[in-house]
Design a protein around this motif. Structure first.
Motif: not given
Length: 76
Positions: A1-27
């Motif tokens: 494994m690469l040891g990179l941080p990974v997260s998933s979002a499966t509900s509308p609230a999770e999507v809104v919350h997690k995307v808000r924290l992302l930036g140019k270095k994210d995928l």
């Protein structure tokens, strides 16, 4: 494994919350089929606005997220 941080979002609230924290270095990898859930499309829209590299995987070339993806894959 690469040891990179990974997260998933499966509900509308999770999507809104997690995307808000992302930036140019994210995928974001969005998997959607059919007409596409609003939470998926809106999540991609916000991610792109934040400068995130977005990959979309769908089952059709005509999908609401077409213009929001940096890279696209269509599985048929």
């Amino acid at each position: 494994m690469l040891g990179l941080p990974v997260s998933s979002a499966t509900s509308p609230a999770e999507v809104v919350h997690k995307v808000r924290l992302l930036g140019k270095k994210d995928l974001v990898i969005a998997v959607s089929y059919g007409r596409g859930l609003r939470q998926t499309v809106e999540g991609l829209r916000q991610a792109r606005a934040n400068g995130v590299y977005c990959v979309g995987i769908t089952n059709t070339l005509i999908h609401p997220s077409t213009n929001l993806r940096t890279s696209a894959f269509s599985l048929q």
